[in-house]
Design an enzyme around this catalytic site. Structure first.
Site, short mmCIF file in Angstrom:
data_model
loop_
_atom_site.label_atom_id
_atom_site.label_comp_id
_atom_site.label_asym_id
_atom_site.label_seq_id
_atom_site.Cartn_x
_atom_site.Cartn_y
_atom_site.Cartn_z
N GLN A 1 0.40 6.54 0.98
CA GLN A 1 0.94 7.66 1.75
C GLN A 1 2.32 8.09 1.26
OE1 GLN A 1 -0.51 9.63 3.95
NE2 GLN A 1 -2.42 8.49 3.82
N ASP B 1 0.87 -1.17 0.00
CA ASP B 1 0.00 0.00 0.00
C ASP B 1 0.91 1.23 0.00
OD1 ASP B 1 -1.63 2.15 0.54
OD2 ASP B 1 -2.46 1.35 2.40
N LYS C 1 -4.35 11.64 -3.50
CA LYS C 1 -3.36 11.97 -2.49
C LYS C 1 -2.09 12.55 -3.12
CE LYS C 1 -4.92 8.32 0.66
NZ LYS C 1 -5.65 9.14 1.62
#
Length: 450
Positions: free
Chosen positions: A225, A222, A248
């Site tokens: 971020q 993942d 993001k």
């Protein structure tokens, strides 16, 4: 070092005021980043000049739309260190992770079906050999995962009889190396975050990939971020699959991407089926296109894909090394500022090393929703709730938290305004005249929204 004041001028929303004319201080980039004018213009220009269905028209506009769509794939692939045919467009990172999990599920269902049955023949023997899970096989995640990289694997384990195991988290909020031993001979999948969306801690991916390789397990990363905040090279990391999302990365909502190694995507069964991903369809059977088109059923979000490319172009122009350096400085300012406020605890590493400018915190005796409301009244936007990561909150001894997260446009003045607002939170709830109804809400408002 990039100049955030110059960068900020590219983001029209950051020029607005809120709550009675206060200038907006936006510290919620970990949830979604604001969009520069260049991205807004790219998406708008596509609709105004090039809007058409891709891969299916013989006219000039359709050709131009297809070229823009596939050209964006090449640019985004290069940005994350991948080949063009290793990037699949999805509507977000959650769909990308589910795509992989459902690929494993479809292979598993076929492998356990009666030999020669339609269910068994729906997935090729090669795909079954690659991805089928059986009772006793293991899937390993961590306590630091966003729900998007936990719930799909829980569901996969429940449906296949595989066992879900997990890497623990230290009191500092980092993955605990002492628990890496859960990766064992029966591990088939290791699904981990590149950086926690709660503690900001960056994962030692190299160490975990080495353990996974030693037992023949696939690694799913993942990267939501990290992709916008530091250089990411998926080939160098040697993960098998990875997910990230445009919104993001100062890009549009509604579009994300799945990275998969070319040979694995060739065998992975599709998740969504229908138009645009087929070769030959008869009333009896269907053959599918090769990747990445195999995984892009139906009409795609072409304008958003074009906007994704514009976002990547924007980040590349800033320079990802410069972006990382700027955000490291913002991380230090956030940590120094938050820890200077009495009664406030940082959830996660207390130093800026190997972490992002994503800082969750709790104010003693005050519910995060109330923290957020007082900050909002001062014009400061932060995240409140469990941030779609309940297990790590539970591990750190809280139900929910407030979270400040920086972006490429975050300035020193933003951090200073936030810290002053945090002091105001403490003063407000320390005042005897604070209304009882406000104080009571700190105990009974639940775990908070994700």
């Amino acid at each position: 070092m990039l100049n955030p004041d110059t960068v900020r001028a590219d983001f029209p929303l950051l020029g607005r005021t809120v709550r009675g004319g206060k200038p907006l201080v936006y510290l919620d980039s970990g949830a979604t980043a604001q969009k520069p004018q260049q991205v807004i213009d790219a998406e708008s220009a596509f609709y105004a000049q090039t809007n058409a269905a891709v891969h299916r028209g013989a006219h000039q506009i359709a050709e131009e739309a297809t070229e823009a769509y596939e050209g964006s794939r090449a640019v985004v692939a290069e940005f994350v260190g991948a080949h063009e045919d290793e990037i699949v467009w999805t509507k977000n990172a959650t769909e990308a992770l589910n795509l992989v999990a459902y690929g494993f599920l479809n292979a598993s269902l076929a492998a356990t079906a009666a030999p020669g049955s339609p269910a068994a023949e729906a997935v090729s023997p090669e795909a079954q050999a690659h991805f089928a899970l059986l009772p006793g096989d293991e899937i390993v995640v961590s306590e630091a995962e966003h729900h998007a990289n936990l719930v799909p694997w829980q569901q996969l384990a429940a449906k296949t009889g595989a066992t879900l195991r997990w890497i623990g988290v230290t009191a500092e909020g980092r993955l605990d190396p002492e628990t890496y031993s859960v990766i064992g001979e029966r591990t088939r999948v290791l699904a981990i975050t590149h950086a926690s969306n709660v503690t900001g801690a960056i994962t030692d991916v190299d160490a975990l990939v080495a353990r996974a390789r030693a037992v023949g397990a696939y690694v799913v990363l993942d990267a939501c971020q990290t992709a916008a905040h530091m250089p990411v090279d998926l080939h160098a990391l040697d993960v098998d699959f990875a997910a990230f999302s445009a919104h993001k990365m100062v890009g549009p909502t509604g579009v994300g991407a799945l990275y998969g190694k070319r040979d694995l995507l060739e065998h992975l069964p599709p998740f969504l089926t229908g138009g645009s991903m087929v070769e030959v369809v008869t009333m009896e059977a269907t053959s599918f296109m090769p990747p990445p088109q195999r995984f892009e059923a139906g009409t795609q979000m072409v304008a958003q894909v074009v906007g994704f490319r514009a976002a990547v172009d924007y980040l590349r122009e800033l320079g990802m090394e410069q972006v990382a350096a700027h955000e490291a400085a913002m991380t230090q300012l956030l940590l120094d500022g938050i820890t200077s406020v009495p009664g406030v605890r940082v959830l996660g590493p207390q130093d800026a090393a190997d972490r992002l400018a994503v800082v969750a915190f709790e104010v003693e005796g005050v519910h995060p929703h109330d923290v957020g409301q007082v900050l909002d009244n001062a014009g400061v936007a932060v995240r409140v709730g469990h941030h779609c990561a309940q297990p790590i909150h539970r591990r750190l001894g809280v139900h929910a938290s407030a979270r400040a997260s920086a972006g490429v446009y975050t300035t020193v003045a933003d951090i200073e305004a936030f810290i002053e607002g945090l002091h105001e939170v403490v003063r407000f709830f320390a005042t005897p005249e604070t209304p009882v109804s406000v104080q009571a809400s700190t105990a009974e408002s639940g775990t908070g929204r994700g």
